[in-house]
Motif scaffolding. Sequence first.
Motif, short mmCIF file in Angstrom:
data_model
loop_
_atom_site.label_atom_id
_atom_site.label_comp_id
_atom_site.label_asym_id
_atom_site.label_seq_id
_atom_site.Cartn_x
_atom_site.Cartn_y
_atom_site.Cartn_z
N LYS A 74 47.41 23.37 31.88
CA LYS A 74 46.69 23.99 32.99
C LYS A 74 47.65 24.46 34.08
O LYS A 74 47.46 25.53 34.67
CB LYS A 74 45.67 22.99 33.56
N ASP A 75 48.69 23.67 34.35
CA ASP A 75 49.69 24.09 35.34
C ASP A 75 50.41 25.36 34.89
O ASP A 75 50.64 26.28 35.69
CB ASP A 75 50.71 22.97 35.56
N ILE A 76 50.77 25.41 33.62
CA ILE A 76 51.45 26.59 33.08
C ILE A 76 50.54 27.81 33.17
O ILE A 76 50.97 28.90 33.56
CB ILE A 76 51.88 26.34 31.63
N GLU A 77 49.26 27.62 32.84
CA GLU A 77 48.32 28.75 32.90
C GLU A 77 48.17 29.25 34.33
O GLU A 77 48.11 30.45 34.58
CB GLU A 77 46.97 28.32 32.33
N GLU A 78 48.14 28.32 35.28
CA GLU A 78 48.03 28.73 36.68
C GLU A 78 49.27 29.49 37.12
O GLU A 78 49.18 30.52 37.81
CB GLU A 78 47.84 27.49 37.57
N GLU A 79 50.45 29.02 36.72
CA GLU A 79 51.69 29.73 37.05
C GLU A 79 51.71 31.11 36.38
O GLU A 79 52.17 32.08 36.99
CB GLU A 79 52.89 28.91 36.60
N ASP A 80 51.23 31.19 35.14
CA ASP A 80 51.16 32.48 34.46
C ASP A 80 50.26 33.44 35.22
O ASP A 80 50.58 34.63 35.38
CB ASP A 80 50.62 32.29 33.03
N ASN A 81 49.13 32.96 35.69
CA ASN A 81 48.20 33.80 36.44
C ASN A 81 48.83 34.31 37.73
O ASN A 81 48.69 35.48 38.10
CB ASN A 81 46.92 33.03 36.75
N GLN A 82 49.49 33.40 38.44
CA GLN A 82 50.12 33.79 39.70
C GLN A 82 51.21 34.83 39.48
O GLN A 82 51.32 35.80 40.23
CB GLN A 82 50.69 32.55 40.39
N LEU A 83 52.02 34.63 38.42
CA LEU A 83 53.07 35.60 38.12
C LEU A 83 52.47 36.94 37.74
O LEU A 83 52.94 38.00 38.19
CB LEU A 83 53.94 35.08 36.98
N ALA A 84 51.40 36.92 36.94
CA ALA A 84 50.75 38.17 36.53
C ALA A 84 50.20 38.92 37.74
O ALA A 84 50.32 40.16 37.82
CB ALA A 84 49.64 37.88 35.53
N MET A 85 49.64 38.20 38.70
CA MET A 85 49.10 38.85 39.89
C MET A 85 50.21 39.47 40.73
O MET A 85 50.08 40.60 41.22
CB MET A 85 48.31 37.83 40.72
N ARG A 86 51.33 38.76 40.86
CA ARG A 86 52.44 39.31 41.64
C ARG A 86 53.01 40.57 40.99
O ARG A 86 53.30 41.56 41.67
CB ARG A 86 53.55 38.26 41.80
N LEU A 87 53.16 40.54 39.67
CA LEU A 87 53.70 41.70 38.98
C LEU A 87 52.72 42.87 39.03
O LEU A 87 53.13 44.03 39.20
CB LEU A 87 54.00 41.34 37.52
N ALA A 88 51.41 42.57 38.91
CA ALA A 88 50.41 43.64 38.97
C ALA A 88 50.40 44.29 40.35
O ALA A 88 50.26 45.52 40.47
CB ALA A 88 49.03 43.07 38.63
N GLU A 89 50.55 43.49 41.41
CA GLU A 89 50.58 44.04 42.76
C GLU A 89 51.77 44.98 42.96
O GLU A 89 51.70 45.91 43.75
CB GLU A 89 50.64 42.90 43.78
N ARG A 90 52.85 44.72 42.24
CA ARG A 90 54.05 45.55 42.35
C ARG A 90 54.05 46.70 41.36
O ARG A 90 54.99 47.48 41.30
CB ARG A 90 55.30 44.72 42.14
N GLY A 91 53.00 46.78 40.54
CA GLY A 91 52.90 47.85 39.56
C GLY A 91 53.83 47.66 38.38
O GLY A 91 54.16 48.64 37.69
#
Length: 447
Positions: free
Chosen positions: A355-372
Amino acid sequence: MSSRPQERLSSQLSEQYIQDSFHSYLKSSLTQAKAERLLDADVLASAEGDLMITGPALCLYFAALRCTTNPPSVPLPRSSKSGRQPTELSYENCPPPFISFLRVWSNSVPLIQGLTPEAQHDLARVICGLEPLLPQTAPTVHGIAADLRAVAIEISQRRSFQDRYASDIQAALDAGEPPESPRARKTSFVPPPQYDEAPSVSPNPSPRPSLDPINPSLPPRPGRASYQPAPHSAGLLSPGTYSARSSTSSFGPHSPAPTILTQESPAIEFIRETLYASLADALERQPSLRRLLKRDPTRAYFASVAFAVLDVATHSITPEGAVIGVLGKPLTLAECPPELRVFMSELAAIGLQAKDIEEEDNQLAMRLAERGKDIPLSRLDRVKMILEEGVGYERGLQDARDGRRSVEGRAVAFANRINGLSLAMTKLRAFRERQGDVFKVLGGIGS
């Protein structure tokens, strides 16, 4: 031009020769580890813990220290039987089944040889599950240990290794002891049951009810690459099919009739049946595992159990640490016999880490998506690929070259944790008693 493939084929060493060489080194590696007090005689004799992983990983470590070539090649032991056989294993003469092992090992050699002697010793300790001696061990050491242990896990899943490992351990136990010494110990290592081909099992199209209130199927997150299993299909373990959400098992120990657990069944049976039920789900959802059954049934079995461990850990553990298993029955840690609590605790810990890894994956995906920016394969998806395809899979190595992999190899380390628990649990007597039946059913699926 047409002669080159034939030349390459003729230059390949036989699998048997490589296996003989590996076990020769494995005996000396275990003996050296005993002499250096990395492994004691009690551990070797009991074959408890993750000795199936530690031994091969140490062998790879010592081979890396002996390597003198660039690119790295494995020095092979000389023997009178080898004749004019090459004395080094390289990409040019490596049998295809071992190429992925050689690839991961070769990438580790310059890292190992670049460590200080003190750090190299700490690496050996980490491989053996011991605390490092240096105050601040470099993250690289843990990453190297994760890679070597990952290769060792795949080696330990090979039947040829399982059949010979007891003699390797016994050789290390006997080293330095007089033949008639009263201190002589005998190893208790026993390989899993041999796989036997089973008749084909016809699919059952009937729907499968869901009784598990905390096992929802999570949809893939939008906007990111995802490791996608095949759609769920029904009834591949019929007759008597059941999943973690149903109450009958096709893995009956004494007859082909379904086994029905009761609320009074021992805890180990609920743990076993819950994992084996989830194993059935893994095989249904991932056709690649069923294809693996045809090529390497033993490894396919262990890979499926690893997916079952991850599935139960992430979907069937309550916040209080209880497991919701077959019959919808919650099994708490307090209800477990003392010898099983370490497995229950590790299962819950794997669920929390996932669950921790999945949360970190989500946060990373959101940051990368915000940067295009493109969103790479998530760490949890890489873990699943390692569980299925092995640590040497091409896509994972490309991730490492592209800088997507952490220095300490966190995806590999987590996959090792899952594989380590699955190997440990399948060594329990209750699991060993049923593995033969499970292999027969799985053989029907894969045929």
